[in-house]
Scaffold this motif. Structure first.
Motif, PDB file in Angstrom:
ATOM      1  N   LYS A  51     -25.299  29.563 -47.327  1.00 13.04           N
ATOM      2  CA  LYS A  51     -26.678  29.167 -47.465  1.00 13.04           C
ATOM      3  C   LYS A  51     -26.893  28.024 -48.783  1.00 13.04           C
ATOM      4  CE  LYS A  51     -28.342  33.693 -46.402  1.00 13.04           C
ATOM      5  NZ  LYS A  51     -28.478  35.213 -46.889  1.00 13.04           N
ATOM      6  N   PRO A  52     -28.059  27.255 -48.269  1.00 10.89           N
ATOM      7  CA  PRO A  52     -28.242  26.452 -49.424  1.00 10.89           C
ATOM      8  C   PRO A  52     -28.300  26.831 -50.825  1.00 10.89           C
ATOM      9  CG  PRO A  52     -29.973  26.174 -47.760  1.00 10.89           C
ATOM     10  CD  PRO A  52     -29.142  27.375 -47.381  1.00 10.89           C
ATOM     11  N   SER A  53     -27.611  26.198 -51.706  1.00 10.42           N
ATOM     12  CA  SER A  53     -27.854  26.753 -53.163  1.00 10.42           C
ATOM     13  C   SER A  53     -28.033  25.641 -54.226  1.00 10.42           C
ATOM     14  CB  SER A  53     -26.320  27.264 -53.557  1.00 10.42           C
ATOM     15  OG  SER A  53     -25.356  26.199 -53.396  1.00 10.42           O
ATOM     16  N   GLN A  54     -28.066  25.733 -55.422  1.00 13.18           N
ATOM     17  CA  GLN A  54     -28.240  24.707 -56.130  1.00 13.18           C
ATOM     18  C   GLN A  54     -27.201  23.568 -56.263  1.00 13.18           C
ATOM     19  OE1 GLN A  54     -29.248  26.525 -60.125  1.00 13.18           O
ATOM     20  NE2 GLN A  54     -31.348  26.343 -59.472  1.00 13.18           N
ATOM     21  N   GLN A  55     -25.875  24.043 -56.202  1.00 11.63           N
ATOM     22  CA  GLN A  55     -24.929  22.992 -55.881  1.00 11.63           C
ATOM     23  C   GLN A  55     -24.616  22.624 -54.745  1.00 11.63           C
ATOM     24  OE1 GLN A  55     -24.106  26.506 -56.972  1.00 11.63           O
ATOM     25  NE2 GLN A  55     -23.883  25.976 -58.900  1.00 11.63           N
ATOM     26  N   GLY A  60     -24.656  24.946 -45.040  1.00 13.41           N
ATOM     27  CA  GLY A  60     -23.799  24.348 -44.032  1.00 13.41           C
ATOM     28  C   GLY A  60     -22.587  25.032 -43.714  1.00 13.41           C
ATOM     29  N   ILE A  61     -21.520  24.571 -43.465  1.00 16.36           N
ATOM     30  CA  ILE A  61     -20.363  24.945 -42.793  1.00 16.36           C
ATOM     31  C   ILE A  61     -19.126  24.589 -43.713  1.00 16.36           C
ATOM     32  CG2 ILE A  61     -18.512  25.034 -41.040  1.00 16.36           C
ATOM     33  CD1 ILE A  61     -20.935  24.895 -39.200  1.00 16.36           C
ATOM     34  N   ILE A  62     -18.379  25.446 -44.658  1.00 16.50           N
ATOM     35  CA  ILE A  62     -17.387  25.120 -45.175  1.00 16.50           C
ATOM     36  C   ILE A  62     -16.268  25.661 -44.636  1.00 16.50           C
ATOM     37  CG2 ILE A  62     -18.534  24.752 -47.425  1.00 16.50           C
ATOM     38  CD1 ILE A  62     -17.464  27.299 -48.330  1.00 16.50           C
ATOM     39  N   GLU A  63     -14.909  25.021 -44.888  1.00 15.44           N
ATOM     40  CA  GLU A  63     -13.777  25.565 -44.369  1.00 15.44           C
ATOM     41  C   GLU A  63     -12.884  26.163 -45.467  1.00 15.44           C
ATOM     42  OE1 GLU A  63     -11.705  24.211 -41.126  1.00 15.44           O
ATOM     43  OE2 GLU A  63     -12.706  22.468 -41.212  1.00 15.44           O
ATOM     44  N   LYS A  64     -12.587  27.231 -45.293  1.00 14.50           N
ATOM     45  CA  LYS A  64     -11.748  28.079 -46.284  1.00 14.50           C
ATOM     46  C   LYS A  64     -10.507  28.965 -45.821  1.00 14.50           C
ATOM     47  CE  LYS A  64     -13.669  30.515 -50.378  1.00 14.50           C
ATOM     48  NZ  LYS A  64     -12.539  31.199 -50.903  1.00 14.50           N
ATOM     49  N   GLU A  65      -9.361  28.943 -46.593  1.00 15.69           N
ATOM     50  CA  GLU A  65      -8.481  29.901 -46.283  1.00 15.69           C
ATOM     51  C   GLU A  65      -9.005  31.249 -46.165  1.00 15.69           C
ATOM     52  OE1 GLU A  65      -7.988  27.726 -48.777  1.00 15.69           O
ATOM     53  OE2 GLU A  65      -6.324  26.507 -48.623  1.00 15.69           O
ATOM     54  N   ALA A  66      -8.408  31.879 -45.040  1.00 15.84           N
ATOM     55  CA  ALA A  66      -8.501  33.235 -44.960  1.00 15.84           C
ATOM     56  C   ALA A  66      -7.315  34.180 -45.193  1.00 15.84           C
ATOM     57  CB  ALA A  66      -9.045  33.648 -43.692  1.00 15.84           C
ATOM     58  N   PRO A  67      -7.391  35.347 -45.764  1.00 16.47           N
ATOM     59  CA  PRO A  67      -6.003  36.173 -46.222  1.00 16.47           C
ATOM     60  C   PRO A  67      -5.398  36.328 -44.562  1.00 16.47           C
ATOM     61  CG  PRO A  67      -7.891  37.206 -47.141  1.00 16.47           C
ATOM     62  CD  PRO A  67      -8.361  35.722 -46.165  1.00 16.47           C
ATOM     63  N   LEU A  68      -4.003  36.174 -44.818  1.00 16.85           N
ATOM     64  CA  LEU A  68      -2.981  36.434 -43.552  1.00 16.85           C
ATOM     65  C   LEU A  68      -2.431  37.752 -44.075  1.00 16.85           C
ATOM     66  CD1 LEU A  68      -1.360  33.023 -43.212  1.00 16.85           C
ATOM     67  CD2 LEU A  68      -2.568  34.070 -41.474  1.00 16.85           C
ATOM     68  N   HIS A  69      -1.904  38.507 -43.056  1.00 21.83           N
ATOM     69  CA  HIS A  69      -0.948  39.703 -43.267  1.00 21.83           C
ATOM     70  C   HIS A  69       0.299  39.156 -43.764  1.00 21.83           C
ATOM     71  CE1 HIS A  69       0.836  43.765 -42.980  1.00 21.83           C
ATOM     72  NE2 HIS A  69      -0.365  44.060 -43.193  1.00 21.83           N
ATOM     73  N   VAL A  70       0.901  39.901 -44.590  1.00 23.11           N
ATOM     74  CA  VAL A  70       2.311  39.500 -45.162  1.00 23.11           C
ATOM     75  C   VAL A  70       3.329  39.576 -44.131  1.00 23.11           C
ATOM     76  CG1 VAL A  70       1.600  39.614 -47.694  1.00 23.11           C
ATOM     77  CG2 VAL A  70       2.660  41.649 -46.302  1.00 23.11           C
ATOM     78  N   SER A  71       3.088  40.421 -43.070  1.00 21.53           N
ATOM     79  CA  SER A  71       4.167  40.437 -42.280  1.00 21.53           C
ATOM     80  C   SER A  71       4.144  39.466 -41.342  1.00 21.53           C
ATOM     81  CB  SER A  71       3.824  41.814 -41.317  1.00 21.53           C
ATOM     82  OG  SER A  71       2.660  41.810 -40.426  1.00 21.53           O
ATOM     83  N   ASN A  72       3.103  38.523 -41.309  1.00 19.12           N
ATOM     84  CA  ASN A  72       3.160  37.172 -40.621  1.00 19.12           C
ATOM     85  C   ASN A  72       3.804  36.132 -41.402  1.00 19.12           C
ATOM     86  OD1 ASN A  72       1.664  38.301 -38.428  1.00 19.12           O
ATOM     87  ND2 ASN A  72      -0.110  37.813 -39.411  1.00 19.12           N
ATOM     88  N   LEU A  73       4.246  36.184 -42.392  1.00 17.40           N
ATOM     89  CA  LEU A  73       4.842  35.553 -43.399  1.00 17.40           C
ATOM     90  C   LEU A  73       6.238  35.644 -43.737  1.00 17.40           C
ATOM     91  CD1 LEU A  73       1.762  35.532 -45.956  1.00 17.40           C
ATOM     92  CD2 LEU A  73       2.133  33.726 -44.270  1.00 17.40           C
ATOM     93  N   LEU A  74       7.152  34.481 -43.956  1.00 11.42           N
ATOM     94  CA  LEU A  74       8.510  34.850 -44.502  1.00 11.42           C
ATOM     95  C   LEU A  74       8.523  33.483 -45.686  1.00 11.42           C
ATOM     96  CD1 LEU A  74      10.870  34.455 -41.354  1.00 11.42           C
ATOM     97  CD2 LEU A  74      10.082  36.465 -42.724  1.00 11.42           C
TER      98      LEU A  74
END
Ligand SMILES: [Zn+2]
Length: 110
Positions: A51-55, A60-74
Motif C-alpha cells: 500500500k502507499p506509504s510515506q516511504q 505497488g508491487i515489490i519482490e521479496k524472498e519467501a521462506p523455503l522449507h529446509v527439506s528443499n535445501l542442501l
C-alpha cells in the motif's frame, strides 16, 4: 537423527533441490527453526503488493524472498562443488561440527 533438518544456519551457502528455483544457490539470510523454513538470498522471489506509504508514495508491487522449507535445501559443499548430505560429529574439544557425508569436509571451520 530426529533433528536432521535443523542443520541449516544463517549465513550458510545452500543449494535449492526442489521447486521453481531448483538448482540455484544462495546464502541463508534467516532461519525459522520451529517452522523448518529458511529465507535464501535471491531465491524464491514472490511479488508482494504494498500500500502507499510515506516511504513509497505510489505503493505497488515489490519482490521479496519467501521462506523455503529446509527439506528443499542442501548445504553447499565447496569441495564437492554441489549440495551435500550433512552429518554431525563431535571434535576432541567437544565442539559439534557439520561435515559433508560425501567427502568428509568439515562445514564448520573455527
Ligand atoms: Zn563434500
Amino acid at each position: 537423527m530426529a533433528k536432521e533438518h535443523n542443520y541449516i544456519k544463517k549465513g550458510d551457502q545452500v543449494v535449492v533441490i526442489a521447486g521453481k528455483d531448483s538448482g540455484k544457490t544462495g546464502r541463508v539470510l534467516r532461519v525459522f527453526p520451529k517452522k523448518l523454513k529458511a529465507i535464501v538470498e535471491r531465491v524464491n522471489f514472490v511479488k508482494k503488493h504494498t500500500k502507499p506509504s510515506q516511504q513509497n508514495q505510489k505503493g505497488g508491487i515489490i519482490e521479496k524472498e519467501a521462506p523455503l522449507h529446509v527439506s528443499n535445501l542442501l548445504l553447499y559443499c565447496a569441495r564437492c562443488e554441489k549440495g551435500a548430505r550433512i552429518g554431525f560429529k563431535i571434535l576432541e574439544n567437544k565442539t559439534k561440527v557439520r561435515y559433508c557425508k560425501r567427502c568428509n569436509e568439515l562445514m564448520d571451520k573455527s
